[in-house]
Design a protein around this motif. Sequence first.
Motif, PDB file in Angstrom:
ATOM      1  N   ASP A  33       0.807  -1.159  -0.069  1.00 52.70           N
ATOM      2  CA  ASP A  33       0.021  -0.127  -0.160  1.00 52.70           C
ATOM      3  C   ASP A  33       0.769   1.278   0.033  1.00 52.70           C
ATOM      4  OD1 ASP A  33      -2.091   1.783   0.276  1.00 52.70           O
ATOM      5  OD2 ASP A  33      -2.545   1.414   2.437  1.00 52.70           O
ATOM      6  N   GLU A  35      -0.157   4.364  -1.107  1.00 50.77           N
ATOM      7  CA  GLU A  35      -0.880   5.741  -1.188  1.00 50.77           C
ATOM      8  C   GLU A  35      -1.572   5.655   0.160  1.00 50.77           C
ATOM      9  OE1 GLU A  35      -3.324   6.059  -4.346  1.00 50.77           O
ATOM     10  OE2 GLU A  35      -1.840   5.874  -6.199  1.00 50.77           O
ATOM     11  N   GLY A  38      -0.087   8.007   2.919  1.00 45.24           N
ATOM     12  CA  GLY A  38      -0.145   9.501   2.422  1.00 45.24           C
ATOM     13  C   GLY A  38      -1.442  10.195   2.684  1.00 45.24           C
ATOM     14  N   TRP A  39      -2.602   9.286   2.344  1.00 52.25           N
ATOM     15  CA  TRP A  39      -3.964   9.514   2.430  1.00 52.25           C
ATOM     16  C   TRP A  39      -4.259   9.695   4.004  1.00 52.25           C
ATOM     17  CZ3 TRP A  39      -6.564  12.353  -0.861  1.00 52.25           C
ATOM     18  CH2 TRP A  39      -6.140  12.273  -2.184  1.00 52.25           C
TER      19      TRP A  39
END
Length: 64
Positions: A33, A35, A38-39
Amino acid sequence: MESLYLLIPLSILIAAAIAIVFWWFIRSGQSDDLEGPGWRILQDDDSIRSHDEKTRHTAEKNPD
């Protein structure tokens, strides 16, 4: 020509080392994972706390 006797096995060893490191990288879950973290840092959700944080905040309010 004599340098090829050294460079060809050396390049094969380097390619094998890169393949082993790449295999370890994929198998250990390093790229599962990319991303999500970051989210997750952008989400402002203070309602989800761990049990330790809740008890610490309760202890700070009630020092008994």
